[in-house]
Scaffold this active site. Structure first.
Site, PDB file in Angstrom:
ATOM      1  N   GLY A  29      28.058  68.480  24.396  1.00 44.14           N
ATOM      2  CA  GLY A  29      27.965  67.078  24.828  1.00 44.14           C
ATOM      3  C   GLY A  29      26.847  66.952  25.857  1.00 44.14           C
ATOM      4  O   GLY A  29      26.063  67.887  26.072  1.00 44.14           O
ATOM      5  N   VAL A  30      26.810  65.793  26.503  1.00 40.59           N
ATOM      6  CA  VAL A  30      25.693  65.515  27.411  1.00 40.59           C
ATOM      7  C   VAL A  30      25.522  66.590  28.493  1.00 40.59           C
ATOM      8  O   VAL A  30      24.390  67.043  28.741  1.00 40.59           O
ATOM      9  CB  VAL A  30      25.823  64.088  28.042  1.00 40.59           C
ATOM     10  N   ALA A  31      26.606  67.034  29.118  1.00 44.10           N
ATOM     11  CA  ALA A  31      26.473  67.987  30.230  1.00 44.10           C
ATOM     12  C   ALA A  31      25.950  69.334  29.734  1.00 44.10           C
ATOM     13  O   ALA A  31      25.045  69.928  30.335  1.00 44.10           O
ATOM     14  CB  ALA A  31      27.818  68.161  30.935  1.00 44.10           C
ATOM     15  N   ASN A  57      32.757  63.846  22.847  1.00 38.03           N
ATOM     16  CA  ASN A  57      33.005  62.537  23.455  1.00 38.03           C
ATOM     17  C   ASN A  57      31.722  61.794  23.803  1.00 38.03           C
ATOM     18  O   ASN A  57      31.715  60.569  23.870  1.00 38.03           O
ATOM     19  CB  ASN A  57      33.854  62.689  24.716  1.00 38.03           C
ATOM     20  N   ALA A  61      30.737  57.681  23.161  1.00 42.51           N
ATOM     21  CA  ALA A  61      30.702  56.775  24.321  1.00 42.51           C
ATOM     22  C   ALA A  61      30.028  55.472  23.945  1.00 42.51           C
ATOM     23  O   ALA A  61      28.972  55.455  23.331  1.00 42.51           O
ATOM     24  CB  ALA A  61      29.964  57.442  25.476  1.00 42.51           C
ATOM     25  N   GLN A  62      30.658  54.376  24.325  1.00 44.83           N
ATOM     26  CA  GLN A  62      30.112  53.067  23.943  1.00 44.83           C
ATOM     27  C   GLN A  62      29.444  52.376  25.122  1.00 44.83           C
ATOM     28  O   GLN A  62      28.263  52.092  25.130  1.00 44.83           O
ATOM     29  CB  GLN A  62      31.243  52.173  23.431  1.00 44.83           C
ATOM     30  N   GLY A  63      30.269  52.130  26.153  1.00 42.81           N
ATOM     31  CA  GLY A  63      29.895  51.236  27.253  1.00 42.81           C
ATOM     32  C   GLY A  63      28.516  51.458  27.797  1.00 42.81           C
ATOM     33  O   GLY A  63      27.668  50.558  27.783  1.00 42.81           O
ATOM     34  N   GLU A 128      31.101  46.412  33.939  1.00 47.54           N
ATOM     35  CA  GLU A 128      32.437  46.915  33.574  1.00 47.54           C
ATOM     36  C   GLU A 128      33.305  46.872  34.830  1.00 47.54           C
ATOM     37  O   GLU A 128      32.805  46.618  35.925  1.00 47.54           O
ATOM     38  CB  GLU A 128      32.332  48.336  33.006  1.00 47.54           C
ATOM     39  N   HIS A 244      42.388  54.641  28.938  1.00 47.61           N
ATOM     40  CA  HIS A 244      41.508  53.487  28.692  1.00 47.61           C
ATOM     41  C   HIS A 244      42.378  52.329  28.221  1.00 47.61           C
ATOM     42  O   HIS A 244      43.180  52.489  27.299  1.00 47.61           O
ATOM     43  CB  HIS A 244      40.444  53.824  27.647  1.00 47.61           C
ATOM     44  N   ARG A 290      40.631  50.393  35.942  1.00 49.92           N
ATOM     45  CA  ARG A 290      41.207  50.807  34.662  1.00 49.92           C
ATOM     46  C   ARG A 290      42.690  51.128  34.723  1.00 49.92           C
ATOM     47  O   ARG A 290      43.448  50.785  33.821  1.00 49.92           O
ATOM     48  CB  ARG A 290      40.485  52.063  34.187  1.00 49.92           C
ATOM     49  N   HIS A 351      42.005  58.904  27.914  1.00 47.53           N
ATOM     50  CA  HIS A 351      40.552  58.730  27.811  1.00 47.53           C
ATOM     51  C   HIS A 351      39.774  59.808  28.552  1.00 47.53           C
ATOM     52  O   HIS A 351      38.897  60.450  27.989  1.00 47.53           O
ATOM     53  CB  HIS A 351      40.219  57.344  28.356  1.00 47.53           C
ATOM     54  N   ARG A 386      37.996  57.555  37.878  1.00 52.87           N
ATOM     55  CA  ARG A 386      36.547  57.473  37.635  1.00 52.87           C
ATOM     56  C   ARG A 386      36.107  56.032  37.418  1.00 52.87           C
ATOM     57  O   ARG A 386      36.724  55.274  36.676  1.00 52.87           O
ATOM     58  CB  ARG A 386      36.182  58.298  36.403  1.00 52.87           C
ATOM     59  N   SER A 391      30.467  58.576  33.769  1.00 48.09           N
ATOM     60  CA  SER A 391      30.619  59.935  33.220  1.00 48.09           C
ATOM     61  C   SER A 391      29.378  60.447  32.495  1.00 48.09           C
ATOM     62  O   SER A 391      29.048  61.628  32.608  1.00 48.09           O
ATOM     63  CB  SER A 391      31.833  60.008  32.295  1.00 48.09           C
TER      64      SER A 391
HETATM   65  C1  SIN Z   1      33.875  52.061  27.621  1.00 44.61           C
HETATM   66  O1  SIN Z   1      32.887  51.754  26.977  1.00 44.61           O
HETATM   67  O2  SIN Z   1      34.773  51.287  27.881  1.00 44.61           O
HETATM   68  C2  SIN Z   1      34.020  53.473  28.118  1.00 44.61           C
HETATM   69  C3  SIN Z   1      33.086  53.742  29.206  1.00 44.61           C
HETATM   70  C4  SIN Z   1      33.613  54.816  30.112  1.00 44.61           C
HETATM   71  O3  SIN Z   1      34.662  55.393  29.878  1.00 44.61           O
HETATM   72  O4  SIN Z   1      32.979  55.048  31.128  1.00 44.61           O
END
Ligand code: SIN
Length: 539
Positions: A29-31, A57, A61-63, A128, A244, A290, A351, A386, A391
């Site tokens: 993943g990214v890390a 993951n 990831a969307q957000g 967010e 989430h 959250r 999540h 978080r 992340s």
């Molecule tokens: C989301 O898109 O809601 C997830 C983003 C996140 O977990 O930081």
């Protein structure tokens, strides 16, 4: 319960075929990718991943990525939002590093060709929960992780010093007396091998698969935490699990994330009867933190005897929805939900793991030559909760740092020496692994989930001890078996940590201790290790 085994298998390194590398990165993943890119400046890097390279993951990831790049924003604002979300448990220096080094890591990605959504040449930032302003970059609307993973993988594949081995399962870290020498792995189609490495970086992501319902990839089983624990590393803050609030709830659809950005852009929550309810729970309504939103939904589900609530986007402009959330709108449409006409059924699911392998700001774990970064690591950055979209930035900033630290401290490769482990195979009766896996996920959801109390946690402990008595002591020879052993190990640490923290804070909510108790718990962490057992304190 025996979770103090140092290895899962019997082996003798002298009798096994082996590979050598300077740096071994476990996880793609990214890390892991960011760590690999950085450490490749100092030597040969081998990345191993237990599935295909983009099954993780990050890809899901969307957000987006929270970062200070807008003129109206400041490090101070991002820091304060992160600290507020973390509920007085964040390591302030870690937060400072994240917000200050974040922009440099994003500028690198831009040089490498990443596309973030823009309008008239300017970044389009979204908002967010927990953020005081719009500061979240996104890509192709709601596919930020996919774009990020694509760019990093491309960079890795162009790098002659980096090799990736897919479908390679890390059974155990190769360790002796507090020093790590690589890992013992099972490579699909090739069998068992030792990978000798001067430096090993664990970046295996989260634990969502410990729960019945999760936004996480199938690979998120907490194996990295269990590996490091067996090698003697400290595991910290495991009671804090982030649920989430909005995951698509349709029988037959896998639990697909419905990004928090959908609420950031104006989406509202309604219960089964179509009634808006968030005002009842928090003045920030849909954009409360959250944990608050997840518990509010949980409560409404219980009160209305429903398995879900609704996310309502119908009042938003249809063209905007298609452009801003193309993945979500298409996915919903494939299940007959037109987001412009219908409410989306959603429920909270597991999540993000806030705790993990304890590290310092350079990814060092305290086990010589062993590093960790990303979701699997814990350096106190997220405190008890978080902040949304911190992340991916964490993976970039602290992956980079771990990669440099591992690279810079490398010496010459040393001749491998013999390490052995003898494990008595008791030839126990055949096990229905899938059944235990499902039972564990169910147990965690019911008893160590969004809400816990002493009674549920003791019940979970009793079951886990019983299951472990025949699962942990067994000698498996396939990844599914080792994975189950790892899942039980990590679940047990979460359950024990949750039982010990007699208060509620962030991602840990005790029905029997429903308030934050600063008098008793301010600044305190719960830490587990094989050597010292459990420690509670300002550690
Ligand atoms: C989301 O898109 O809601 C997830 C983003 C996140 O977990 O930081």
């Amino acid at each position: 319960m025996d979770i103090t085994k140092k290895f899962l298998i019997s082996f003798d390194t002298e009798k096994m075929s082996s590979l050598e590398t300077d740096v071994l990165v476990i996880g793609s993943g990214v890390a892991g990718l960011r760590a690999a890119i950085e450490s490749s400046r100092f030597g040969k890097v081998l990345i191993i991943t237990k599935s295909k390279f983009n099954e993780n993951n990050t890809e899901r990831a969307q957000g987006g990525i929270a970062v200070v790049l807008s003129k109206r924003d400041s490090f101070k604002k991002h820091r304060e939002d992160s600290l507020r979300a973390g509920k007085k448990l964040c390591d302030v220096e870690a937060v400072n590093i994240l917000v200050k080094e974040g922009p440099a890591r994003i500028k690198e990605l831009l040089k490498w060709g990443i596309n973030f959504d823009k309008e008239k040449g300017n970044f389009l930032f979204t908002r967010e929960a927990g953020h005081c302003m719009r500061r979240i970059l996104h890509s192709q609307g709601d596919s930020t992780g996919k774009e990020l993973e694509k760019i990093l993988i491309r960079k890795v594949k162009q790098n002659e010093n980096i090799r990736i081995l897919e479908y390679t399962y890390a059974i155990d870290l190769l360790h002796k007396e507090g020093v790590c020498f690589g890992a013992i792995v099972e490579i699909k189609g090739q069998g068992r091998k030792v990978i000798y490495a001067q430096k090993t970086i664990v970046a295996t992501g989260g634990i969502g698969q410990l729960y019945r319902e999760t936004t996480n990839s199938v690979v998120s089983t907490g194996c990295g935490v269990a590996l490091a624990y067996r090698a003697g590393a400290k595991i910290i803050d495991m009671e804090f699990i982030q649920f989430h609030p909005t995951t698509l709830y349709i029988a037959g659809a896998s639990r697909i994330l419905i990004s928090e950005a959908a609420r950031g852009e104006g989406g509202v929550l309604r219960n089964k009867f179509g009634i808006k309810f968030m005002k009842k729970y928090d003045k920030e309504k849909e954009l409360a933190s959250r944990d608050v939103v997840a518990r509010a939904i949980f409560n409404e589900m219980r009160d209305t005897k429903s398995a879900y609530v609704y996310l309502d986007l119908t009042h938003l402009n249809v063209e905007f929805l298609k452009k801003r959330f193309p993945y979500i709108t298409k996915t919903c449409f494939s299940f007959g939900i037109d987001v412009k006409k219908h409410f989306i059924p959603v429920c909270p699911t597991a999540h993000y793991m806030i705790g993990g392998i304890k590290t310092n700001k350079k990814g060092e774990t305290g086990i010589v030559n062993l590093y960790a970064c990303g979701e699997t690591a814990c350096l106190g950055l997220h405190g008890a909760n978080r902040l949304a979209s911190n992340s991916l930035l964490e993976g970039l900033v602290f992956g980079y740092r771990a990669g440099i630290c591992a690279g810079e401290s490398m010496g010459k490769r040393r001749k491998a020496f013999k390490i052995t482990n003898k494990f008595k195979d008791e030839k126990l009766k055949e096990l229905d692994r899938e059944d235990i896996r499902k039972s564990l996920k169910s147990l965690m959801t019911r008893f160590v989930g969004i809400e816990r109390d002493r009674e549920t946690l003791l019940e979970a402990r009793k079951e886990m001890i019983f299951w472990s008595s025949y699962v942990i002591r067994r000698l498996f020879s396939i990844p599914e078996g080792w994975e189950l052993q790892n899942m039980l190990t990590v679940a047990k640490i979460i359950q024990e940590s949750a039982l010990l923290r007699k208060e509620s804070r962030g991602g840990h909510y005790r029905k029997d201790y429903p308030v934050e108790n600063d008098m008793k718990w301010s600044g305190k962490h719960i830490e587990f290790s094989i050597k010292d057992g459990c420690r509670i304190g300002k550690i």
